[in-house]
Motif scaffolding. Sequence first.
Motif, PDB file in Angstrom:
ATOM      1  N   LEU A 320      15.140   7.581  -3.362  1.00 31.73           N
ATOM      2  CA  LEU A 320      13.690   7.684  -3.497  1.00 31.73           C
ATOM      3  C   LEU A 320      13.071   6.370  -3.047  1.00 31.73           C
ATOM      4  CD1 LEU A 320      11.083   9.056  -4.442  1.00 31.73           C
ATOM      5  CD2 LEU A 320      11.677   8.413  -6.789  1.00 31.73           C
ATOM      6  N   ALA A 321      12.107   6.457  -2.154  1.00 35.29           N
ATOM      7  CA  ALA A 321      11.479   5.259  -1.588  1.00 35.29           C
ATOM      8  C   ALA A 321       9.993   5.239  -1.910  1.00 35.29           C
ATOM      9  CB  ALA A 321      11.676   5.227  -0.072  1.00 35.29           C
ATOM     10  N   ILE A 322       9.482   4.038  -2.202  1.00 33.04           N
ATOM     11  CA  ILE A 322       8.043   3.819  -2.319  1.00 33.04           C
ATOM     12  C   ILE A 322       7.637   2.860  -1.207  1.00 33.04           C
ATOM     13  CG2 ILE A 322       6.147   2.907  -3.707  1.00 33.04           C
ATOM     14  CD1 ILE A 322       7.657   3.655  -6.191  1.00 33.04           C
ATOM     15  N   GLY A 323       6.798   3.337  -0.310  1.00 33.61           N
ATOM     16  CA  GLY A 323       6.270   2.490   0.750  1.00 33.61           C
ATOM     17  C   GLY A 323       4.910   1.956   0.352  1.00 33.61           C
ATOM     18  N   GLY A 324       4.621   0.746   0.772  1.00 29.20           N
ATOM     19  CA  GLY A 324       3.331   0.135   0.486  1.00 29.20           C
ATOM     20  C   GLY A 324       2.645  -0.297   1.767  1.00 29.20           C
ATOM     21  N   ALA A 325       1.317  -0.349   1.733  1.00 29.34           N
ATOM     22  CA  ALA A 325       0.552  -0.779   2.905  1.00 29.34           C
ATOM     23  C   ALA A 325      -0.723  -1.465   2.456  1.00 29.34           C
ATOM     24  CB  ALA A 325       0.224   0.407   3.803  1.00 29.34           C
ATOM     25  N   ILE A 326      -1.170  -2.433   3.254  1.00 32.08           N
ATOM     26  CA  ILE A 326      -2.470  -3.094   3.053  1.00 32.08           C
ATOM     27  C   ILE A 326      -3.247  -2.955   4.352  1.00 32.08           C
ATOM     28  CG2 ILE A 326      -3.686  -5.215   2.457  1.00 32.08           C
ATOM     29  CD1 ILE A 326      -1.086  -6.225   1.187  1.00 32.08           C
ATOM     30  N   TYR A 354       5.772   3.322 -11.737  1.00 36.11           N
ATOM     31  CA  TYR A 354       5.318   2.287 -10.791  1.00 36.11           C
ATOM     32  C   TYR A 354       3.939   2.648 -10.229  1.00 36.11           C
ATOM     33  CZ  TYR A 354       5.376  -0.915  -6.797  1.00 36.11           C
ATOM     34  OH  TYR A 354       5.058  -1.903  -5.885  1.00 36.11           O
ATOM     35  N   ILE A 355       3.808   3.884  -9.757  1.00 41.82           N
ATOM     36  CA  ILE A 355       2.544   4.287  -9.142  1.00 41.82           C
ATOM     37  C   ILE A 355       1.425   4.317 -10.180  1.00 41.82           C
ATOM     38  CG2 ILE A 355       1.341   6.192  -7.999  1.00 41.82           C
ATOM     39  CD1 ILE A 355       3.268   4.709  -6.179  1.00 41.82           C
ATOM     40  N   ALA A 356       1.704   4.829 -11.378  1.00 42.34           N
ATOM     41  CA  ALA A 356       0.677   4.885 -12.417  1.00 42.34           C
ATOM     42  C   ALA A 356       0.205   3.485 -12.815  1.00 42.34           C
ATOM     43  CB  ALA A 356       1.220   5.636 -13.636  1.00 42.34           C
ATOM     44  N   ASP A 357       1.133   2.545 -12.891  1.00 42.39           N
ATOM     45  CA  ASP A 357       0.761   1.165 -13.243  1.00 42.39           C
ATOM     46  C   ASP A 357      -0.124   0.528 -12.179  1.00 42.39           C
ATOM     47  OD1 ASP A 357       2.232   1.417 -15.547  1.00 42.39           O
ATOM     48  OD2 ASP A 357       3.996   0.350 -14.786  1.00 42.39           O
ATOM     49  N   THR A 362      -5.373   0.842  -6.517  1.00 45.12           N
ATOM     50  CA  THR A 362      -4.809   1.506  -5.339  1.00 45.12           C
ATOM     51  C   THR A 362      -5.842   2.418  -4.687  1.00 45.12           C
ATOM     52  OG1 THR A 362      -2.576   1.450  -6.267  1.00 45.12           O
ATOM     53  CG2 THR A 362      -2.995   3.078  -4.538  1.00 45.12           C
ATOM     54  N   ALA A 363      -5.900   2.376  -3.349  1.00 45.02           N
ATOM     55  CA  ALA A 363      -6.841   3.222  -2.617  1.00 45.02           C
ATOM     56  C   ALA A 363      -6.263   4.598  -2.333  1.00 45.02           C
ATOM     57  CB  ALA A 363      -7.239   2.544  -1.303  1.00 45.02           C
ATOM     58  N   SER A 364      -4.941   4.705  -2.167  1.00 47.80           N
ATOM     59  CA  SER A 364      -4.351   5.997  -1.821  1.00 47.80           C
ATOM     60  C   SER A 364      -2.878   6.043  -2.209  1.00 47.80           C
ATOM     61  CB  SER A 364      -4.484   6.265  -0.311  1.00 47.80           C
ATOM     62  OG  SER A 364      -3.844   5.246   0.440  1.00 47.80           O
ATOM     63  N   VAL A 365      -2.430   7.233  -2.573  1.00 51.92           N
ATOM     64  CA  VAL A 365      -1.020   7.535  -2.790  1.00 51.92           C
ATOM     65  C   VAL A 365      -0.730   8.826  -2.026  1.00 51.92           C
ATOM     66  CG1 VAL A 365       0.753   8.194  -4.455  1.00 51.92           C
ATOM     67  CG2 VAL A 365      -0.919   6.431  -5.045  1.00 51.92           C
ATOM     68  N   VAL A 385      -3.081  10.091 -11.724  1.00 54.89           N
ATOM     69  CA  VAL A 385      -2.998   9.672 -10.324  1.00 54.89           C
ATOM     70  C   VAL A 385      -3.368  10.876  -9.461  1.00 54.89           C
ATOM     71  CG1 VAL A 385      -1.486   8.812  -8.495  1.00 54.89           C
ATOM     72  CG2 VAL A 385      -1.209   7.989 -10.854  1.00 54.89           C
ATOM     73  N   ARG A 386      -4.156  10.656  -8.411  1.00 53.61           N
ATOM     74  CA  ARG A 386      -4.585  11.741  -7.533  1.00 53.61           C
ATOM     75  C   ARG A 386      -3.975  11.540  -6.142  1.00 53.61           C
ATOM     76  NH1 ARG A 386      -9.286  10.182 -10.058  1.00 53.61           N
ATOM     77  NH2 ARG A 386     -10.169   9.310  -8.149  1.00 53.61           N
ATOM     78  N   PRO A 387      -2.756  12.044  -5.916  1.00 57.98           N
ATOM     79  CA  PRO A 387      -2.105  11.844  -4.617  1.00 57.98           C
ATOM     80  C   PRO A 387      -2.758  12.680  -3.512  1.00 57.98           C
ATOM     81  CG  PRO A 387      -0.507  12.346  -6.342  1.00 57.98           C
ATOM     82  CD  PRO A 387      -1.855  12.692  -6.870  1.00 57.98           C
ATOM     83  N   ILE A 388      -2.607  12.194  -2.283  1.00 54.05           N
ATOM     84  CA  ILE A 388      -2.968  12.953  -1.091  1.00 54.05           C
ATOM     85  C   ILE A 388      -1.694  13.649  -0.606  1.00 54.05           C
ATOM     86  CG2 ILE A 388      -3.766  12.813   1.300  1.00 54.05           C
ATOM     87  CD1 ILE A 388      -5.212  10.200   0.518  1.00 54.05           C
TER      88      ILE A 388
END
Length: 479
Positions: A320-326, A354-357, A362-365, A385-388
């Motif tokens: 399972l991977a979590i990618g991040g971007a700015i 992790y995502i909830a914290d 955060t602008a998008s998930v 959390v409201r994922p796209i």
Amino acid sequence: MPERRLSEIAQHLNQPSGIVSSDFTRLNRVALKAGIHYDLWQQGLLYLLFARRQDGRYACGEGGTVVSSCRQIGKTFTLGTAMFLTCILKPGLKVIWTAHHTRTSDETFADLCDLAKNKLLGRRVERIRRANGQQEITFRNHSRIMFGARENGFGRGLHSVDVEIFDEAQILTVRALDNMLPIVNTSPDPLVVFLGNPPKPGDQSEVFEEKRRAALAGTDGMVYVELAADRDADPDDRGQWAKANPSYPKRTSETAILRMRNLMAEDSFRREALGIWDETAAHRAIDPTQWEQAAVDAEHVDKTGLVGYALDMSPDRSTLAIGGAIRHPDGGIHVELREFKATKQAGSMWAVDYIADHWPKTASVVIDGQSPAMALLADLKARHVRPIVTNASDMGRACGLFLDLLRDHKLTHLPDKDAPALAQAVANATTRNIGQSGAVGWNKMGGDIDISPLVAVTLAAYGTTITKRNPNRRQEMMI
């Protein structure tokens, strides 16, 4: 038109080393007595399939036999009759013939049942079982050929199989292969055969592509035969039809090929009737020079802008991977692999935590609708959390954006030494077509490659460009 040998018509032919004999010599004598006549190219294929080395074992026992061709050349006749005769010659042999679709499996079973009507061969057959899902030809010497469709789970639970035929190998998934391949491990001298056509866009063709890639790289211990027209072939050139299909015009008529030519799109005709592979399967998706130039050390990363995340799982759900971007105000984007863990040890709820914290800032998930990570959607929503959720078209746009940013020097990432899992995914990613518009998605070069880190950072970057959420925006109050 004179008959041609396999070596004269094959676009690519990979033969294992050390061949000293072949069981085909004996098999062909029985075939002729039964009135079965193989063309020269079929004789060459079967000679290689049943070839043996000095130690008496099959020469292709390590890597198997792979045949890539257009449709209607007689693959089923060639391999089907050969397996039928081999069962007669070898008491107690167990063969399974599996296709992706039930209809294909049924047609193959019906074709081989017709062989039992042959006076010489029929008396060697004990019984034919026609029950759906349990189709089987049993011989008097206790050999068996079993038929079934992978889409129905056929093959799981079987054991002590000597020969496996994977028909429709262009849609053989890694998971299906992993489930079925171990059943030949107890055989003292197993044979594995892959029969397929060039995959079309959207096919789950990782196994077939990997076999082809290994063969073209010169891997020993396998037979690879690719029957195809030239890549730059004129689709109306009858000479190219004959080059791709050795049964034309003797058994495959001009009318049959013309029907495909008139009813199919040209790309489909090149694959289905001429056996030509799409070029996209053989090239790295990401230019290694551009990727190297985009690396920046952690202390030099610009941390201003919209922050986005994305989750992706490998197809077998093992990682399972979590990618991040700015996304910076100037339009540039920095990507990082924020977390990457094996689910067997860590599970998956850590990603939800992790995502909830991080959600308040955060602008998008993003999660792709076809990803196994969709299993986390309900848990994320329960944490507010409201994922796209993206679809195939979004994936095409996301990968296109990623490549455009990289080309225009607007994408940055951490050095490979700081993100080895992402570096490996980038180095082993190819592209696959999405739809007919020219859009592409990521694919992997081999069955043991995990590209979920690349998918995660790609979707994370894309999410920051389509989100309407901006946690950095200050709300002004009118008094």
